[in-house]
Design a protein around this motif. Structure first.
Motif, PDB file in Angstrom:
ATOM      1  N   ARG A  96       0.830  -1.211   0.000  1.00  0.00           N
ATOM      2  CA  ARG A  96       0.000   0.000   0.000  1.00  0.00           C
ATOM      3  C   ARG A  96       0.858   1.251   0.000  1.00  0.00           C
ATOM      4  NH1 ARG A  96      -3.899  -1.815   4.664  1.00  0.00           N
ATOM      5  NH2 ARG A  96      -2.252  -0.797   5.782  1.00  0.00           N
ATOM      6  N   ILE A 141       0.479   4.704   7.323  1.00  0.00           N
ATOM      7  CA  ILE A 141      -0.229   3.952   6.287  1.00  0.00           C
ATOM      8  C   ILE A 141      -0.567   2.559   6.803  1.00  0.00           C
ATOM      9  CG2 ILE A 141       0.077   2.822   4.040  1.00  0.00           C
ATOM     10  CD1 ILE A 141       1.579   5.359   3.156  1.00  0.00           C
ATOM     11  N   ASN A 161      -4.060   3.704   7.361  1.00  0.00           N
ATOM     12  CA  ASN A 161      -4.263   3.801   5.909  1.00  0.00           C
ATOM     13  C   ASN A 161      -4.371   5.265   5.483  1.00  0.00           C
ATOM     14  OD1 ASN A 161      -4.241   2.399   3.532  1.00  0.00           O
ATOM     15  ND2 ASN A 161      -6.457   2.130   3.449  1.00  0.00           N
ATOM     16  N   ARG A 162      -3.642   6.116   6.155  1.00  0.00           N
ATOM     17  CA  ARG A 162      -3.614   7.549   5.878  1.00  0.00           C
ATOM     18  C   ARG A 162      -2.169   7.987   5.770  1.00  0.00           C
ATOM     19  NH1 ARG A 162      -8.625   7.866   4.968  1.00  0.00           N
ATOM     20  NH2 ARG A 162     -10.110   8.063   6.622  1.00  0.00           N
ATOM     21  N   PRO A 163      -1.815   8.977   5.032  1.00  0.00           N
ATOM     22  CA  PRO A 163      -2.577   9.820   4.135  1.00  0.00           C
ATOM     23  C   PRO A 163      -2.968   9.065   2.863  1.00  0.00           C
ATOM     24  CG  PRO A 163      -0.275  10.463   4.065  1.00  0.00           C
ATOM     25  CD  PRO A 163      -0.414   9.395   5.094  1.00  0.00           C
ATOM     26  N   ARG A 164      -4.204   9.192   2.501  1.00  0.00           N
ATOM     27  CA  ARG A 164      -4.775   8.382   1.418  1.00  0.00           C
ATOM     28  C   ARG A 164      -4.176   8.688   0.057  1.00  0.00           C
ATOM     29  NH1 ARG A 164      -9.010   5.302   2.884  1.00  0.00           N
ATOM     30  NH2 ARG A 164     -10.212   5.422   0.971  1.00  0.00           N
ATOM     31  N   VAL A 218      -1.399   6.260  -0.723  1.00  0.00           N
ATOM     32  CA  VAL A 218      -1.748   4.842  -0.824  1.00  0.00           C
ATOM     33  C   VAL A 218      -2.178   4.560  -2.257  1.00  0.00           C
ATOM     34  CG1 VAL A 218      -3.291   3.042   0.060  1.00  0.00           C
ATOM     35  CG2 VAL A 218      -2.447   4.821   1.592  1.00  0.00           C
ATOM     36  N   PRO A 238      -4.289   3.701  -5.301  1.00  0.00           N
ATOM     37  CA  PRO A 238      -5.730   3.991  -5.394  1.00  0.00           C
ATOM     38  C   PRO A 238      -6.623   2.776  -5.166  1.00  0.00           C
ATOM     39  CG  PRO A 238      -4.569   4.998  -7.221  1.00  0.00           C
ATOM     40  CD  PRO A 238      -3.576   4.167  -6.487  1.00  0.00           C
ATOM     41  N   ARG A 298      -6.868   1.675  -1.229  1.00  0.00           N
ATOM     42  CA  ARG A 298      -7.220   2.669  -0.217  1.00  0.00           C
ATOM     43  C   ARG A 298      -8.274   2.189   0.750  1.00  0.00           C
ATOM     44  NH1 ARG A 298      -6.803   7.876  -4.204  1.00  0.00           N
ATOM     45  NH2 ARG A 298      -4.523   7.903  -4.178  1.00  0.00           N
ATOM     46  N   ASP A 299      -9.062   1.199   0.385  1.00  0.00           N
ATOM     47  CA  ASP A 299     -10.103   0.672   1.276  1.00  0.00           C
ATOM     48  C   ASP A 299      -9.627  -0.544   2.054  1.00  0.00           C
ATOM     49  OD1 ASP A 299     -11.869   2.641   0.501  1.00  0.00           O
ATOM     50  OD2 ASP A 299     -12.572   1.459  -1.205  1.00  0.00           O
ATOM     51  N   ARG A 329      -7.995  -2.385   4.894  1.00  0.00           N
ATOM     52  CA  ARG A 329      -7.732  -1.918   6.248  1.00  0.00           C
ATOM     53  C   ARG A 329      -6.764  -2.805   7.031  1.00  0.00           C
ATOM     54  NH1 ARG A 329      -8.384   2.853   7.645  1.00  0.00           N
ATOM     55  NH2 ARG A 329      -8.773   2.211   9.741  1.00  0.00           N
TER      56      ARG A 329
END
Length: 127
Positions: A51, A107, A111-114, A117, A119, A122-123, A125
């Motif tokens: 990611r 990350i 999972n931030r900054p999106r 990551v 694309p 990004r979901d 977890r």
């Protein structure tokens, strides 16, 4: 001297490799499972590094900048202490590396900054 050149070449090659991997993974979701397996630790897939492959690539680029700045500083001054501008560039690169590790941890956990990551991940977890 030769060992330093070998280390310099290795670090630059790693930086180029991870930049290429990041570019290839950004637009091709079908490559993500293979990348996660290649980043695996103790058999668990390395989804965190997959990611955050952009940040991993940036970390290796900062590492290459640091080594190049130290090598040039040593060559310019011909002493064991690099010249001050080269030392400042190396220190800035170390700061960039520390920032990259903080971003990798963020990350991995949140999972931030999106925008850093991939694309299509990004979901995702889980670590």
């Amino acid at each position: 001297m030769i060992g330093g050149l070998i280390a310099l070449a290795l670090i630059v090659a790693l930086a180029v490799r991870y930049v290429v991997v990041a570019v290839r993974l950004w637009g091709h979701p079908e490559r993500a499972p293979d990348a996660a397996r290649s980043f695996s630790v103790r058999g668990a897939p390395g989804w965190v590094l997959t990611r955050g492959v952009v940040v991993v690539a940036a970390n290796f680029v900062f590492m290459a900048i640091m080594v190049i700045a130290l090598a040039v500083g040593l060559a310019v001054t011909r002493t064991q202490k690099p010249a001050e501008p080269w030392l400042a560039m190396s220190a800035a690169a170390i700061g960039g590396m520390i920032l990259c590790w903080i971003l990798i941890i963020l990350i991995g956990i949140f999972n931030r900054p999106r925008f850093l990551v991939l694309p299509y991940l990004r979901d995702k977890r889980r670590l």
